[in-house]
Design a protein around this motif. Structure first.
Motif, PDB file in Angstrom:
ATOM      1  N   GLY A  21      12.094 -39.878  44.023  1.00 13.62           N
ATOM      2  CA  GLY A  21      12.420 -39.461  42.693  1.00 13.62           C
ATOM      3  C   GLY A  21      11.862 -38.106  42.275  1.00 13.62           C
ATOM      4  N   VAL A  44      12.267 -37.956  38.395  1.00 14.44           N
ATOM      5  CA  VAL A  44      12.954 -38.831  37.624  1.00 14.44           C
ATOM      6  C   VAL A  44      12.116 -40.261  38.059  1.00 14.44           C
ATOM      7  CG1 VAL A  44      15.032 -40.092  37.514  1.00 14.44           C
ATOM      8  CG2 VAL A  44      14.899 -37.760  38.118  1.00 14.44           C
ATOM      9  N   GLN A  46      11.137 -44.500  37.343  1.00 18.19           N
ATOM     10  CA  GLN A  46      12.050 -45.714  37.497  1.00 18.19           C
ATOM     11  C   GLN A  46      12.755 -45.980  36.374  1.00 18.19           C
ATOM     12  OE1 GLN A  46       8.295 -46.402  37.988  1.00 18.19           O
ATOM     13  NE2 GLN A  46       8.161 -46.783  40.250  1.00 18.19           N
ATOM     14  N   ASN A  47      12.430 -45.621  35.166  1.00 15.62           N
ATOM     15  CA  ASN A  47      13.279 -45.893  33.726  1.00 15.62           C
ATOM     16  C   ASN A  47      14.275 -44.681  33.841  1.00 15.62           C
ATOM     17  OD1 ASN A  47      11.817 -48.352  33.524  1.00 15.62           O
ATOM     18  ND2 ASN A  47      10.228 -46.678  32.346  1.00 15.62           N
ATOM     19  N   LYS A  48      14.410 -43.751  34.890  1.00 12.46           N
ATOM     20  CA  LYS A  48      15.371 -42.855  34.685  1.00 12.46           C
ATOM     21  C   LYS A  48      15.016 -41.551  33.708  1.00 12.46           C
ATOM     22  CE  LYS A  48      18.735 -45.069  37.052  1.00 12.46           C
ATOM     23  NZ  LYS A  48      18.891 -44.796  38.477  1.00 12.46           N
TER      24      LYS A  48
END
Length: 143
Positions: A21, A44, A46-48
Protein backbone atom coordinates in the motif's frame (compact mmCIF):
# COMPACT_ATOMS: atom_id res chain seq x y z
CA UNK A 1 20.36 17.65 -12.72
CA UNK A 2 22.21 14.40 -12.10
CA UNK A 3 23.38 15.55 -8.65
CA UNK A 4 19.91 16.47 -7.43
CA UNK A 5 18.45 13.20 -8.72
CA UNK A 6 21.17 11.12 -7.07
CA UNK A 7 20.85 13.03 -3.80
CA UNK A 8 17.04 12.78 -3.60
CA UNK A 9 17.24 9.06 -4.35
CA UNK A 10 19.65 8.63 -1.42
CA UNK A 11 17.65 10.91 0.90
CA UNK A 12 14.36 9.13 0.19
CA UNK A 13 15.70 5.58 0.20
CA UNK A 14 14.64 5.09 -3.43
CA UNK A 15 14.80 1.41 -4.35
CA UNK A 16 14.15 0.09 -0.85
CA UNK A 17 11.31 -2.37 -0.36
CA UNK A 18 8.09 -0.68 0.68
CA UNK A 19 5.22 -2.02 2.79
CA UNK A 20 2.03 -3.05 0.99
CA UNK A 21 0.00 0.00 0.00
CA UNK A 22 3.03 2.32 -0.05
CA UNK A 23 4.88 3.65 -3.09
CA UNK A 24 7.32 6.39 -4.08
CA UNK A 25 6.79 8.86 -6.92
CA UNK A 26 9.53 10.91 -8.58
CA UNK A 27 9.74 14.21 -10.46
CA UNK A 28 12.61 16.45 -11.60
CA UNK A 29 12.55 19.86 -13.23
CA UNK A 30 14.81 22.72 -14.31
CA UNK A 31 13.47 26.25 -14.20
CA UNK A 32 15.12 29.67 -13.83
CA UNK A 33 18.58 28.05 -13.60
CA UNK A 34 17.44 25.92 -10.65
CA UNK A 35 17.42 22.12 -10.62
CA UNK A 36 14.90 20.36 -8.39
CA UNK A 37 14.23 16.69 -7.74
CA UNK A 38 11.39 15.44 -5.56
CA UNK A 39 10.29 12.07 -4.23
CA UNK A 40 6.84 11.72 -2.68
CA UNK A 41 5.82 8.77 -0.51
CA UNK A 42 2.15 7.84 -0.90
CA UNK A 43 0.23 5.40 1.27
CA UNK A 44 -3.18 3.79 0.82
CA UNK A 45 -4.49 2.10 3.98
CA UNK A 46 -6.94 -0.83 4.27
CA UNK A 47 -9.88 1.61 4.17
CA UNK A 48 -8.58 3.08 0.87
CA UNK A 49 -7.64 6.36 2.59
CA UNK A 50 -4.74 8.05 0.80
CA UNK A 51 -2.02 9.83 2.76
CA UNK A 52 1.27 11.47 1.90
CA UNK A 53 3.58 10.81 4.86
CA UNK A 54 6.85 12.12 3.36
CA UNK A 55 8.12 14.48 0.69
CA UNK A 56 11.83 14.72 -0.14
CA UNK A 57 13.34 17.66 -2.05
CA UNK A 58 16.82 18.40 -3.32
CA UNK A 59 17.43 21.83 -4.82
CA UNK A 60 20.43 23.19 -6.69
CA UNK A 61 19.86 26.92 -7.14
CA UNK A 62 23.49 27.96 -7.30
CA UNK A 63 24.40 30.34 -4.50
CA UNK A 64 21.73 29.97 -1.80
CA UNK A 65 21.45 33.56 -0.57
CA UNK A 66 18.27 33.37 1.51
CA UNK A 67 17.95 29.81 2.77
CA UNK A 68 14.81 30.54 4.81
CA UNK A 69 13.01 31.78 1.67
CA UNK A 70 14.07 28.64 -0.25
CA UNK A 71 12.78 26.43 2.57
CA UNK A 72 9.46 28.27 2.76
CA UNK A 73 8.92 28.00 -1.01
CA UNK A 74 9.24 24.22 -0.90
CA UNK A 75 7.33 23.81 2.37
CA UNK A 76 4.44 25.73 0.83
CA UNK A 77 4.74 23.72 -2.38
CA UNK A 78 4.49 20.46 -0.43
CA UNK A 79 1.46 21.74 1.50
CA UNK A 80 -0.40 22.97 -1.60
CA UNK A 81 0.48 19.88 -3.66
CA UNK A 82 -0.71 17.53 -0.92
CA UNK A 83 -3.88 19.63 -0.62
CA UNK A 84 -4.54 19.28 -4.34
CA UNK A 85 -3.94 15.54 -4.28
CA UNK A 86 -5.94 14.79 -1.14
CA UNK A 87 -8.74 17.37 -0.99
CA UNK A 88 -9.28 19.00 -4.35
CA UNK A 89 -12.25 18.44 -6.60
CA UNK A 90 -13.37 20.42 -9.60
CA UNK A 91 -17.01 19.93 -10.49
CA UNK A 92 -18.92 21.00 -13.57
CA UNK A 93 -22.64 21.77 -13.64
CA UNK A 94 -24.48 22.72 -16.82
CA UNK A 95 -21.17 23.06 -18.65
CA UNK A 96 -19.70 25.51 -16.10
CA UNK A 97 -17.03 24.93 -13.46
CA UNK A 98 -18.67 25.43 -10.06
CA UNK A 99 -15.56 26.54 -8.16
CA UNK A 100 -14.81 30.21 -8.71
CA UNK A 101 -11.99 31.07 -6.36
CA UNK A 102 -9.94 29.92 -3.40
CA UNK A 103 -12.89 30.19 -1.01
CA UNK A 104 -13.89 26.70 -2.14
CA UNK A 105 -10.36 25.32 -1.95
CA UNK A 106 -9.52 23.11 1.01
CA UNK A 107 -6.00 23.17 2.45
CA UNK A 108 -4.91 20.12 4.42
CA UNK A 109 -4.51 20.59 8.14
CA UNK A 110 -1.25 20.04 10.01
CA UNK A 111 -2.03 16.42 11.04
CA UNK A 112 -2.32 15.55 7.32
CA UNK A 113 0.79 17.50 6.29
CA UNK A 114 3.69 15.46 4.98
CA UNK A 115 7.06 15.46 6.70
CA UNK A 116 9.38 17.47 4.47
CA UNK A 117 13.05 16.65 4.10
CA UNK A 118 15.21 18.95 2.05
CA UNK A 119 18.78 19.38 0.91
CA UNK A 120 20.02 22.56 -0.71
CA UNK A 121 23.16 22.05 -2.76
CA UNK A 122 25.45 25.05 -2.50
CA UNK A 123 28.11 26.39 -4.86
CA UNK A 124 30.59 26.10 -1.99
CA UNK A 125 30.23 22.30 -1.92
CA UNK A 126 29.74 21.47 -5.61
CA UNK A 127 33.37 21.48 -6.77
CA UNK A 128 34.83 19.45 -3.91
CA UNK A 129 34.94 15.67 -3.60
CA UNK A 130 31.97 14.37 -1.62
CA UNK A 131 34.25 12.82 1.01
CA UNK A 132 35.95 16.19 1.58
CA UNK A 133 32.87 18.41 1.84
CA UNK A 134 29.51 16.64 1.96
CA UNK A 135 26.39 18.65 1.26
CA UNK A 136 24.82 19.79 4.47
CA UNK A 137 21.21 19.07 5.36
CA UNK A 138 20.04 22.65 5.75
CA UNK A 139 16.52 21.53 6.63
CA UNK A 140 15.04 18.22 7.72
CA UNK A 141 11.74 17.69 9.47
CA UNK A 142 8.31 19.19 9.84
CA UNK A 143 6.98 22.59 10.78
Amino acid sequence: MKKVIERVAKLSGWGKSMPAGTALGFAAHKSFLTYVACVVEVNVDQNKKISIPNVYYVVDCGLAVNVDRIKSQFEGGAQFSASLALKSTITVKDGQVEQGNFDGYQIIRMPDSPNRSMWILSIATQNRPESESPCTAIYTGTL
